[in-house]
Each structure stands twice: as C-alpha cells, then as structure tokens.
Design a protein around this motif. Structure first.
Motif, short mmCIF file in Angstrom:
data_model
loop_
_atom_site.label_atom_id
_atom_site.label_comp_id
_atom_site.label_asym_id
_atom_site.label_seq_id
_atom_site.Cartn_x
_atom_site.Cartn_y
_atom_site.Cartn_z
N GLU A 1 29.65 52.92 49.94
CA GLU A 1 30.62 53.36 50.94
C GLU A 1 31.12 52.18 51.77
O GLU A 1 32.33 52.02 51.99
N ALA A 2 30.20 51.35 52.23
CA ALA A 2 30.57 50.20 53.07
C ALA A 2 31.36 49.17 52.25
O ALA A 2 32.35 48.61 52.76
N LEU A 3 30.94 48.91 51.02
CA LEU A 3 31.67 47.96 50.18
C LEU A 3 33.10 48.43 49.94
O LEU A 3 34.04 47.63 50.01
N ARG A 4 33.27 49.72 49.67
CA ARG A 4 34.62 50.25 49.46
C ARG A 4 35.49 50.06 50.70
O ARG A 4 36.66 49.70 50.61
N ASP A 5 34.90 50.34 51.85
CA ASP A 5 35.65 50.21 53.11
C ASP A 5 36.04 48.75 53.35
O ASP A 5 37.21 48.47 53.64
N ILE A 6 35.10 47.84 53.21
CA ILE A 6 35.38 46.42 53.46
C ILE A 6 36.37 45.88 52.42
O ILE A 6 37.29 45.14 52.75
N LEU A 7 36.18 46.25 51.17
CA LEU A 7 37.10 45.81 50.12
C LEU A 7 38.50 46.34 50.37
O LEU A 7 39.48 45.62 50.25
N GLY A 8 38.59 47.60 50.77
CA GLY A 8 39.89 48.18 51.11
C GLY A 8 40.56 47.44 52.25
O GLY A 8 41.76 47.18 52.23
N SER A 9 39.77 47.05 53.25
CA SER A 9 40.31 46.29 54.39
C SER A 9 40.77 44.92 53.94
O SER A 9 41.83 44.44 54.37
N ALA A 10 40.01 44.26 53.07
CA ALA A 10 40.36 42.92 52.60
C ALA A 10 41.66 42.96 51.80
O ALA A 10 42.49 42.06 51.89
N LEU A 11 41.84 44.00 51.00
CA LEU A 11 43.04 44.11 50.18
C LEU A 11 44.27 44.46 51.02
O LEU A 11 45.39 44.14 50.64
N ARG A 12 44.06 45.13 52.18
CA ARG A 12 45.17 45.48 53.06
C ARG A 12 45.65 44.28 53.85
O ARG A 12 46.78 44.23 54.30
N ASP A 13 44.76 43.32 54.08
CA ASP A 13 45.12 42.14 54.91
C ASP A 13 46.03 41.17 54.18
O ASP A 13 46.14 41.08 53.03
#
Length: 180
Positions: A168-180
C-alpha cells in the motif's frame, strides 16, 4: 456476481488448515504482479524518508504495533518502532529483510514458492532460519532498468498484513513520484 460464481477465498500463510484449491497459486500470481507493478524510476534518500514517514502515518492512524525499516545494503535509511512493537520485531525485520535482499523478491513470495510442492522452504536444511525468514513483510525496492536497490520491511502484524501494508505504501509513494 451470480449465485453460481464460485467464491475463492485467499490463501492464509499463517494457517495450518487446509487451504482453498488454487489459492496459493493465486496469491503467488498477485505478488508477482506487484513486483512488476512497483518499479520506481529512481529511489533517492528523500524517497526513502517519504516512504518511511508514510508507513509511520499509516501505522499511527491504524494504531498498528509495527516496526518499520528501509535498508540499502548495510546502510539503514529509516528505522522506527511504533507503540506496541517489541524487540522480537527487530529480529523479524532483519530476517525478512535479508531474505528479500538475498532472493531479490518479496519475503512473502519466497515463503509461498517454497510451499508449492506441499512443504515449506524452512523444511530445507540449507535454509538458515537463524538469519532468514520466508514470511511476508519485506519488499525489495526496484528501480526500472536497475533492479533491487534497497528493501522496505514491516513487522508486527500477521505476515500477509505486513506485506499488504508495505505494498500500500509503495503504491502511494510510487504514484506520488510519477505525478511529480
């Protein structure tokens, strides 16, 4: 869903009871899909801190008695024990982290694959249980085109819940990184 559609329940790696047919294979496929999905374009010290802090936030919001660790090789990038975590969680963190680092797959996947023949990887004399644990909760951090560069581990819950919290945390952080 119709009344004729079979309901397949999930595999519980902590249960000694008979498991639904196909559930082990289904869970292995799910974890293998997570490995393919959770590939980062890069992983910086800031990413490590953000991932660790997100896990702390999730743990505190849910009052989870977990220890959290992010390690790159021998370097600890992030480590914390939330209220309720015990010294035993430190042992499990290290053992699961070593497993994920050695095999370069989630520690849960190592344990699940070991069950495919009906046994457990721990039943093999060559699997050193004093150093390794084939229990869910440690996940390599993969960088696209590079491979595993670090591990993130959680201990304190049943192993599938440890694993799912990390994912769950990896998905959230990865999603944030891809949005930046």
């Amino acid at each position: 869903m119709t009344a004729n559609t079979p309901v397949v329940t999930g595999f519980d790696p902590d249960s000694g009871d008979a498991q639904p047919e196909g559930s082990l294979e289904a869970l292995i496929l799910r974890v293998e899909a997570e490995v393919r999905e959770l590939q980062f374009p890069g992983f910086s010290p800031d990413d490590s801190l953000n991932l660790g802090l997100l896990l702390v936030e999730l743990g505190k919001e849910r009052a989870l008695p977990v220890a959290i660790d992010i390690t790159k090789g021998e370097q600890v990038l992030f480590h914390v024990a939330l209220p309720g975590a015990t010294p035993d969680n430190e042992y499990w963190i290290r053992a699961k982290q070593r497993t994920a680092a050695r095999y370069e797959v989630p520690s849960l996947l190592v344990g699940l694959r070991g069950r495919l023949g009906g046994g457990r990887i721990e039943d093999n004399a060559w699997f050193d249980q004093s150093r390794y644990a084939a229990h869910g909760g440690a996940f390599p951090i993969y960088v696209t085109g590079v491979g595993a560069v670090a591990t993130v581990a959680v201990s304190g819950l049943p192993q599938l819940q440890d694993h799912d919290l990390v994912v769950e945390a990896l998905r959230d952080i990865l999603g944030s990184a891809l949005r930046d």
